[in-house]
Write a protein that holds these residues in place. Structure first.
Motif, PDB file in Angstrom:
ATOM      1  N   GLY B 114     -36.360 -30.081  10.531  1.00 49.55           N
ATOM      2  CA  GLY B 114     -35.002 -30.095  11.070  1.00 49.55           C
ATOM      3  C   GLY B 114     -33.977 -29.631  10.062  1.00 49.55           C
ATOM      4  N   ASP B 115     -32.737 -29.539  10.535  1.00 44.69           N
ATOM      5  CA  ASP B 115     -31.606 -29.096   9.717  1.00 44.69           C
ATOM      6  C   ASP B 115     -30.552 -30.184   9.624  1.00 44.69           C
ATOM      7  OD1 ASP B 115     -32.314 -26.530   9.087  1.00 44.69           O
ATOM      8  OD2 ASP B 115     -31.319 -25.619  10.812  1.00 44.69           O
ATOM      9  N   ALA B 116     -29.812 -30.187   8.548  1.00 48.94           N
ATOM     10  CA  ALA B 116     -28.647 -31.063   8.412  1.00 48.94           C
ATOM     11  C   ALA B 116     -27.455 -30.231   7.965  1.00 48.94           C
ATOM     12  CB  ALA B 116     -28.935 -32.156   7.385  1.00 48.94           C
ATOM     13  N   MET B 117     -26.318 -30.446   8.619  1.00 43.34           N
ATOM     14  CA  MET B 117     -25.069 -29.824   8.171  1.00 43.34           C
ATOM     15  C   MET B 117     -24.151 -30.955   7.702  1.00 43.34           C
ATOM     16  SD  MET B 117     -25.225 -26.457   8.700  1.00 43.34           S
ATOM     17  CE  MET B 117     -23.483 -26.026   8.590  1.00 43.34           C
ATOM     18  N   ILE B 118     -23.537 -30.771   6.540  1.00 48.10           N
ATOM     19  CA  ILE B 118     -22.667 -31.811   5.984  1.00 48.10           C
ATOM     20  C   ILE B 118     -21.239 -31.274   5.863  1.00 48.10           C
ATOM     21  CG2 ILE B 118     -22.213 -33.248   3.951  1.00 48.10           C
ATOM     22  CD1 ILE B 118     -25.221 -33.346   3.444  1.00 48.10           C
ATOM     23  N   TYR B 119     -20.291 -32.057   6.374  1.00 48.77           N
ATOM     24  CA  TYR B 119     -18.871 -31.681   6.370  1.00 48.77           C
ATOM     25  C   TYR B 119     -18.046 -32.775   5.703  1.00 48.77           C
ATOM     26  CZ  TYR B 119     -20.489 -28.691  10.208  1.00 48.77           C
ATOM     27  OH  TYR B 119     -21.167 -27.775  10.965  1.00 48.77           O
ATOM     28  N   SER B 120     -16.966 -32.399   5.054  1.00 44.41           N
ATOM     29  CA  SER B 120     -15.936 -33.374   4.712  1.00 44.41           C
ATOM     30  C   SER B 120     -15.207 -33.704   5.999  1.00 44.41           C
ATOM     31  CB  SER B 120     -14.941 -32.796   3.699  1.00 44.41           C
ATOM     32  OG  SER B 120     -15.527 -32.718   2.418  1.00 44.41           O
ATOM     33  N   GLU B 121     -14.965 -34.989   6.238  1.00 47.72           N
ATOM     34  CA  GLU B 121     -14.359 -35.370   7.507  1.00 47.72           C
ATOM     35  C   GLU B 121     -13.065 -34.590   7.751  1.00 47.72           C
ATOM     36  OE1 GLU B 121     -13.380 -39.518   8.041  1.00 47.72           O
ATOM     37  OE2 GLU B 121     -13.645 -39.311  10.212  1.00 47.72           O
ATOM     38  N   GLY B 122     -12.964 -34.028   8.933  1.00 47.81           N
ATOM     39  CA  GLY B 122     -11.752 -33.317   9.310  1.00 47.81           C
ATOM     40  C   GLY B 122     -11.734 -31.844   8.918  1.00 47.81           C
ATOM     41  N   GLN B 123     -12.804 -31.364   8.287  1.00 51.53           N
ATOM     42  CA  GLN B 123     -12.873 -29.960   7.885  1.00 51.53           C
ATOM     43  C   GLN B 123     -13.922 -29.246   8.726  1.00 51.53           C
ATOM     44  OE1 GLN B 123     -11.383 -28.810   4.600  1.00 51.53           O
ATOM     45  NE2 GLN B 123     -10.244 -30.716   4.660  1.00 51.53           N
ATOM     46  N   SER B 124     -13.704 -27.963   9.018  1.00 48.90           N
ATOM     47  CA  SER B 124     -14.701 -27.270   9.825  1.00 48.90           C
ATOM     48  C   SER B 124     -15.701 -26.459   8.988  1.00 48.90           C
ATOM     49  CB  SER B 124     -14.017 -26.351  10.842  1.00 48.90           C
ATOM     50  OG  SER B 124     -13.288 -25.363  10.146  1.00 48.90           O
ATOM     51  N   ALA B 125     -15.341 -26.137   7.760  1.00 45.15           N
ATOM     52  CA  ALA B 125     -16.273 -25.379   6.907  1.00 45.15           C
ATOM     53  C   ALA B 125     -17.254 -26.347   6.254  1.00 45.15           C
ATOM     54  CB  ALA B 125     -15.494 -24.604   5.847  1.00 45.15           C
ATOM     55  N   PRO B 126     -18.552 -26.100   6.396  1.00 44.11           N
ATOM     56  CA  PRO B 126     -19.523 -27.060   5.867  1.00 44.11           C
ATOM     57  C   PRO B 126     -19.533 -27.118   4.340  1.00 44.11           C
ATOM     58  CG  PRO B 126     -20.637 -25.097   6.710  1.00 44.11           C
ATOM     59  CD  PRO B 126     -19.196 -24.968   7.091  1.00 44.11           C
ATOM     60  N   VAL B 127     -19.786 -28.296   3.823  1.00 43.42           N
ATOM     61  CA  VAL B 127     -19.894 -28.548   2.391  1.00 43.42           C
ATOM     62  C   VAL B 127     -21.307 -28.219   1.911  1.00 43.42           C
ATOM     63  CG1 VAL B 127     -20.102 -30.504   0.797  1.00 43.42           C
ATOM     64  CG2 VAL B 127     -18.053 -30.260   2.225  1.00 43.42           C
ATOM     65  N   ALA B 128     -22.286 -28.579   2.736  1.00 48.31           N
ATOM     66  CA  ALA B 128     -23.691 -28.350   2.375  1.00 48.31           C
ATOM     67  C   ALA B 128     -24.521 -28.234   3.637  1.00 48.31           C
ATOM     68  CB  ALA B 128     -24.219 -29.500   1.512  1.00 48.31           C
ATOM     69  N   ARG B 129     -25.676 -27.570   3.485  1.00 47.52           N
ATOM     70  CA  ARG B 129     -26.656 -27.568   4.567  1.00 47.52           C
ATOM     71  C   ARG B 129     -28.035 -27.776   3.961  1.00 47.52           C
ATOM     72  NH1 ARG B 129     -30.007 -24.404   4.089  1.00 47.52           N
ATOM     73  NH2 ARG B 129     -31.056 -25.238   5.897  1.00 47.52           N
ATOM     74  N   ALA B 130     -28.892 -28.400   4.749  1.00 46.21           N
ATOM     75  CA  ALA B 130     -30.240 -28.662   4.251  1.00 46.21           C
ATOM     76  C   ALA B 130     -31.241 -28.456   5.364  1.00 46.21           C
ATOM     77  CB  ALA B 130     -30.341 -30.094   3.731  1.00 46.21           C
ATOM     78  N   SER B 131     -32.437 -27.985   5.011  1.00 52.05           N
ATOM     79  CA  SER B 131     -33.559 -28.051   5.941  1.00 52.05           C
ATOM     80  C   SER B 131     -34.587 -28.989   5.338  1.00 52.05           C
ATOM     81  CB  SER B 131     -34.143 -26.672   6.213  1.00 52.05           C
ATOM     82  OG  SER B 131     -34.406 -25.997   5.017  1.00 52.05           O
ATOM     83  N   LEU B 132     -35.173 -29.804   6.189  1.00 52.90           N
ATOM     84  CA  LEU B 132     -36.074 -30.856   5.704  1.00 52.90           C
ATOM     85  C   LEU B 132     -37.361 -30.866   6.513  1.00 52.90           C
ATOM     86  CD1 LEU B 132     -32.889 -32.406   5.907  1.00 52.90           C
ATOM     87  CD2 LEU B 132     -34.132 -33.621   4.133  1.00 52.90           C
ATOM     88  N   THR B 133     -38.449 -31.166   5.832  1.00 45.72           N
ATOM     89  CA  THR B 133     -39.762 -31.301   6.479  1.00 45.72           C
ATOM     90  C   THR B 133     -40.326 -32.681   6.169  1.00 45.72           C
ATOM     91  OG1 THR B 133     -40.154 -28.939   6.178  1.00 45.72           O
ATOM     92  CG2 THR B 133     -42.057 -30.276   6.718  1.00 45.72           C
ATOM     93  N   TYR B 134     -40.918 -33.285   7.180  1.00 46.24           N
ATOM     94  CA  TYR B 134     -41.508 -34.619   7.038  1.00 46.24           C
ATOM     95  C   TYR B 134     -42.950 -34.581   7.500  1.00 46.24           C
ATOM     96  CZ  TYR B 134     -36.768 -36.136   6.417  1.00 46.24           C
ATOM     97  OH  TYR B 134     -35.508 -36.278   5.924  1.00 46.24           O
ATOM     98  N   SER B 135     -43.765 -35.335   6.808  1.00 48.42           N
ATOM     99  CA  SER B 135     -45.146 -35.520   7.228  1.00 48.42           C
ATOM    100  C   SER B 135     -45.213 -36.805   8.066  1.00 48.42           C
ATOM    101  CB  SER B 135     -46.011 -35.630   5.970  1.00 48.42           C
ATOM    102  OG  SER B 135     -47.307 -36.006   6.290  1.00 48.42           O
ATOM    103  N   ILE B 136     -45.823 -36.689   9.241  1.00 44.94           N
ATOM    104  CA  ILE B 136     -45.943 -37.845  10.135  1.00 44.94           C
ATOM    105  C   ILE B 136     -47.344 -38.423   9.951  1.00 44.94           C
ATOM    106  CG2 ILE B 136     -45.731 -38.640  12.526  1.00 44.94           C
ATOM    107  CD1 ILE B 136     -43.282 -37.130  11.911  1.00 44.94           C
ATOM    108  N   PRO B 137     -47.465 -39.648   9.469  1.00 43.63           N
ATOM    109  CA  PRO B 137     -48.810 -40.185   9.242  1.00 43.63           C
ATOM    110  C   PRO B 137     -49.539 -40.384  10.570  1.00 43.63           C
ATOM    111  CG  PRO B 137     -47.093 -41.721   8.481  1.00 43.63           C
ATOM    112  CD  PRO B 137     -46.409 -40.616   9.201  1.00 43.63           C
ATOM    113  N   PRO B 138     -50.872 -40.279  10.560  1.00 46.50           N
ATOM    114  CA  PRO B 138     -51.635 -40.506  11.782  1.00 46.50           C
ATOM    115  C   PRO B 138     -51.392 -41.924  12.282  1.00 46.50           C
ATOM    116  CG  PRO B 138     -53.093 -40.343   9.844  1.00 46.50           C
ATOM    117  CD  PRO B 138     -51.716 -39.993   9.404  1.00 46.50           C
ATOM    118  N   SER B 139     -51.246 -42.085  13.580  1.00 44.30           N
ATOM    119  CA  SER B 139     -50.949 -43.421  14.112  1.00 44.30           C
ATOM    120  C   SER B 139     -52.225 -44.042  14.688  1.00 44.30           C
ATOM    121  CB  SER B 139     -49.883 -43.334  15.187  1.00 44.30           C
ATOM    122  OG  SER B 139     -50.284 -42.435  16.193  1.00 44.30           O
TER     123      SER B 139
END
Lengths: 139, 139, 139, 139
Positions: B114-139
């Motif tokens: 997934g992706d994350a976009m980070i903003y300073s509250e009240g601003q429209s230009a993003p401060v940072a963006r991240a893409s993240l991967t997670y391993s899901i353990p077998p259930s």
């Protein structure tokens, strides 16, 4: 190429620039193209279960590379982290400090790029690796 | 698809799983494919000069994506962050909270992305963006 | 902000700058903060089994973001790709073109940062996503 | 640990699995934790101006890491690239082949993670570096 700052000067810089990190980081070695930094693992670095948190490892890689850049260009200007891609590969060993080896691959006019490898002390299989990019402000 | 955990259950989970984070994170919204999380910026998140530190933004993106996964699969198993690539694009506004919007692109049998976009509250230009991967353990 | 190049000018640029790509890429839409580019999938993009190769998807994301930057700054200087982090999430559908949506998050003095989402035509679940950084040479 | 495939077997695999790559890649060395692969630079790898294209370097890193995994697990199952983060650091030298050194950092039950360094032949400063993650299908 001679480093422009030695270990004592770099350690001093960490204390001044990252005061809230206190005694977390100890610079162990300074090479031409990188530094070795120890994270003295304490309670506030841990997740439930006793492993070092992701943000603490991110901070370790970031500080380690930052210091590698400073050692080369001196404390004249503040490099800014623009990207970090970090792979978490193994659970850190419980009760062990983390050792981070950074290596500069490029120190250009506007960008610096390098790698960080993070190990639990005494283990040969890496816990995490990161590549980091910094923007060098015009001097 | 209905979330398997609601905001109260997720907020509870953060308090339990990340106790040292205290009241740092507030879940503001829960959508089908993601969550909105606020970082209540406090002294310990700041670097000298008053900007939010990189590790604090990393933690915000990581918590936000983690919660998006939990909301979908429920608290049955612990997803593990395997990669985070984060771009720091602008200096956060001084004295403003950070708002993080996460969006799940894939929730597979063994990996979530997934992706994350980070903003300073009240601003429209993003401060940072991240893409993240997670391993899901077998259930 | 008005784009400095329109679709015809951008298409022309691709033909000139990436001649070996021939008719691979078609610009479908131009928005204020990005472009939509189609990869006309042909035999030479495929791996055994009939899926589009990773390097072809990389090229699509790279061309798409490059064009988004050019549309904004004009053909005055050549941006250089400095980083691409790409997640491959699903197998592309057989026999379908790929559609790439790029979005510029930052267009600074020296760096541009953006995202690309790649879909098999007619599918809503993304095949791949990428974040890309470009260095903007001094003008 | 002994590799499960030798250079001849790996070279054979490339010819079969990536037929459209023809004689592009030559495996030069096989180590316990990685391989060295040469890209025999030809006209179709070049951008106008004579530098090797980004997608060609991406393909080189991907093939190199793929072969490092195969050498270790054998040709029993097909690993799938899930992430590649690549930094382009310098312009490749004109008229020189590219040499790629890959190194496996983790070969787990479901994920493999490694690095690739790319050099212009005869130069010590790297042209590009990449970190790559592969999903290992259940056997």
């Amino acid at each position: 190429m001679e480093p422009k700052m030695d270990i004592a000067a770099l350690q001093d810089f960490v204390a001044r620039e990252f005061p809230q990190l206190g005694d977390d980081f100890v610079i162990e070695r300074l090479r031409e193209d990188g530094v070795t930094v120890r994270l003295q693992v304490a309670e506030h670095h841990l997740r439930p279960g006793g492993t070092v948190s992701g943000p603490s490892m991110f901070a370790l890689a970031d500080v380690g590379m930052y210091l590698a850049i400073l050692a080369r260009i001196g404390p004249v200007a503040l490099a800014v982290t623009t990207n970090c891609s970090i792979d978490f590969m193994r659970k850190p060993a419980a009760g062990a400090d983390l050792i981070c080896e950074t290596r500069l691959h490029k120190l250009g006019r506007v960008l610096a790029v390098g790698d960080a490898m993070i190990y639990s002390e005494g283990q040969s299989a890496p816990v995490a690796r990161a590549s980091l990019t910094y923007s060098i402000p015009p001097s």
